[in-house]
Scaffold this motif. Structure first.
Motif, PDB file in Angstrom:
ATOM      1  N   UNK A  17       0.886  -1.147   0.042  1.00  0.00           N
ATOM      2  CA  UNK A  17      -0.020  -0.013   0.060  1.00  0.00           C
ATOM      3  C   UNK A  17       0.795   1.182   0.005  1.00  0.00           C
ATOM      4  N   UNK A  18       1.745   1.110   0.780  1.00  0.00           N
ATOM      5  CA  UNK A  18       2.957   2.340   0.961  1.00  0.00           C
ATOM      6  C   UNK A  18       3.678   2.676  -0.483  1.00  0.00           C
ATOM      7  N   UNK A  19       4.069   1.513  -1.123  1.00  0.00           N
ATOM      8  CA  UNK A  19       4.633   1.613  -2.424  1.00  0.00           C
ATOM      9  C   UNK A  19       3.699   2.031  -3.266  1.00  0.00           C
ATOM     10  N   UNK A  20       2.640   1.591  -3.386  1.00  0.00           N
ATOM     11  CA  UNK A  20       1.412   2.030  -4.347  1.00  0.00           C
ATOM     12  C   UNK A  20       1.330   3.659  -4.421  1.00  0.00           C
ATOM     13  N   UNK A  21       1.161   4.079  -3.120  1.00  0.00           N
ATOM     14  CA  UNK A  21       1.020   5.534  -2.920  1.00  0.00           C
ATOM     15  C   UNK A  21       2.349   6.258  -3.209  1.00  0.00           C
ATOM     16  N   UNK A  22       3.536   5.861  -2.970  1.00  0.00           N
ATOM     17  CA  UNK A  22       4.422   6.556  -3.466  1.00  0.00           C
ATOM     18  C   UNK A  22       4.680   6.676  -4.900  1.00  0.00           C
ATOM     19  N   UNK A  23       4.386   5.563  -5.729  1.00  0.00           N
ATOM     20  CA  UNK A  23       4.460   5.425  -7.098  1.00  0.00           C
ATOM     21  C   UNK A  23       3.583   6.240  -7.592  1.00  0.00           C
ATOM     22  N   UNK A  24       2.062   6.523  -7.391  1.00  0.00           N
ATOM     23  CA  UNK A  24       1.388   7.400  -7.743  1.00  0.00           C
ATOM     24  C   UNK A  24       1.657   8.604  -7.484  1.00  0.00           C
ATOM     25  N   UNK A  25       2.248   9.137  -6.572  1.00  0.00           N
ATOM     26  CA  UNK A  25       2.603  10.514  -6.130  1.00  0.00           C
ATOM     27  C   UNK A  25       3.789  10.845  -7.061  1.00  0.00           C
ATOM     28  N   UNK A  26       4.903   9.846  -6.994  1.00  0.00           N
ATOM     29  CA  UNK A  26       6.047  10.375  -7.605  1.00  0.00           C
ATOM     30  C   UNK A  26       6.242  10.038  -9.194  1.00  0.00           C
ATOM     31  N   UNK A  27       5.897   9.043  -9.831  1.00  0.00           N
ATOM     32  CA  UNK A  27       6.073   8.685 -11.252  1.00  0.00           C
ATOM     33  C   UNK A  27       5.460   9.592 -12.230  1.00  0.00           C
ATOM     34  N   UNK A  28       4.393  10.295 -12.209  1.00  0.00           N
ATOM     35  CA  UNK A  28       4.031  11.189 -12.956  1.00  0.00           C
ATOM     36  C   UNK A  28       4.731  12.523 -12.961  1.00  0.00           C
ATOM     37  N   UNK A  29       5.432  12.724 -11.921  1.00  0.00           N
ATOM     38  CA  UNK A  29       6.162  14.068 -11.662  1.00  0.00           C
ATOM     39  C   UNK A  29       7.497  14.030 -12.366  1.00  0.00           C
ATOM     40  N   UNK A  30       8.226  13.015 -12.609  1.00  0.00           N
ATOM     41  CA  UNK A  30       9.466  12.983 -12.897  1.00  0.00           C
ATOM     42  C   UNK A  30       9.651  13.100 -14.350  1.00  0.00           C
ATOM     43  N   UNK A  31      10.689  13.881 -14.791  1.00  0.00           N
ATOM     44  CA  UNK A  31      10.830  14.061 -16.079  1.00  0.00           C
ATOM     45  C   UNK A  31      11.892  13.239 -16.619  1.00  0.00           C
TER      46      UNK A  31
END
Length: 262
Positions: free
Chosen positions: A175-189
């Protein structure tokens, strides 16, 4: 930023976690049961994470800090996608009360300054009393989020697929990993590399001893696979020494977020 309660049961009334230049402190508080002030435990495990995801999604979607939980146990469990049954019912009741009662302090360093934020995620907690409205025991009817917590959600929350998130409730790390990926992946270039030691510091501080890193890597890889199974667009590669993150499509299209329900 460490912003989640412990994954396993925690003895004591104060929990602290550090990650680099940031830290989280959670303190257990009391709730009024209708007859007494009763000390609550530190919230822990998958259920508080699911509750936080639900209240965050509802607050942003409906633009309101008041979060309903229905008028019965069945309503609340249905809202969160939890199967009815004795253990699930008892765990939800314990954890929602603990989460509603707790206070949090977040500290972080930015440049040459140290910042501290004190606050209660929940400002007001309402519950049906035993014997009223057909309730078998104290049961939440609604909670009102703290003003600053609510405003932060409006400014920074990213849509979460609650059905997908609920399906991960067998593993708090997933669950923590899912939230981390949801928050992070769409923001990195550009690709971002993370070493196993960096990942352990963020997701596995409870792993200690001679084989701590090896044990963590085994658990992390399993949790990562679970998180990716419900976020298939997440682009992650396990490389020598850690993992690499790549820019990915959001887990939930912001235009579709309002349609999502548990």
């Amino acid at each position: 930023m460490p912003d989640r309660p412990p994954r396993s049961k925690f003895d004591g009334d104060r929990f602290e976690r550090k990650n680099g230049s940031a830290a989280l402190e959670v303190r257990a508080r009391s709730i009024w049961t209708g007859t007494d002030m009763v000390q609550q435990p530190i919230p822990y495990g998958p259920i508080p994470r699911l509750i936080l995801a639900y209240v965050s999604t509802f607050a942003v979607r409906e633009r309101t800090p008041e979060i309903p939980f229905g008028e019965s146990a069945n309503d609340a469990l249905r809202i969160l996608g939890i199967d009815k049954g004795g253990p699930a019912y008892k765990m939800f009741r314990t954890q929602v009360s603990a989460l509603a009662a707790c206070s949090m302090t977040i500290g972080f360093t930015a440049g040459d300054r140290a910042y501290t934020f004190h606050g209660n995620p929940v400002e007001q907690f309402e519950a049906w009393l035993p014997g009223q409205e057909g309730q078998r025991s104290l049961w939440p009817s609604s909670m009102v989020l703290g003003r600053r917590f609510y405003e932060t959600l409006l400014d920074h929350a990213v849509p979460v697929d609650l059905r997908a998130f609920s399906s991960l409730r067998g593993s708090a790390m997933a669950m923590d990993l899912y939230l981390y990926l949801v928050q992070r992946l769409h923001r990195i270039s550009r690709p971002v590399g993370l070493t196993w030691w960096m990942l352990k510091d963020q997701f596995g501080q409870e792993y200690v001893g001679e084989d701590a890193l090896a044990d963590f890597k085994k658990k992390f890889k399993k949790a990562l696979a679970q998180a990716q199974s419900v976020y298939p667009d997440a682009k992650i590669e396990i490389v020598r020494g850690g993992i690499k993150l790549f820019s990915s499509r959001p887990a939930v299209d912001p235009k579709e977020a309002k349609r999502l329900r548990v």
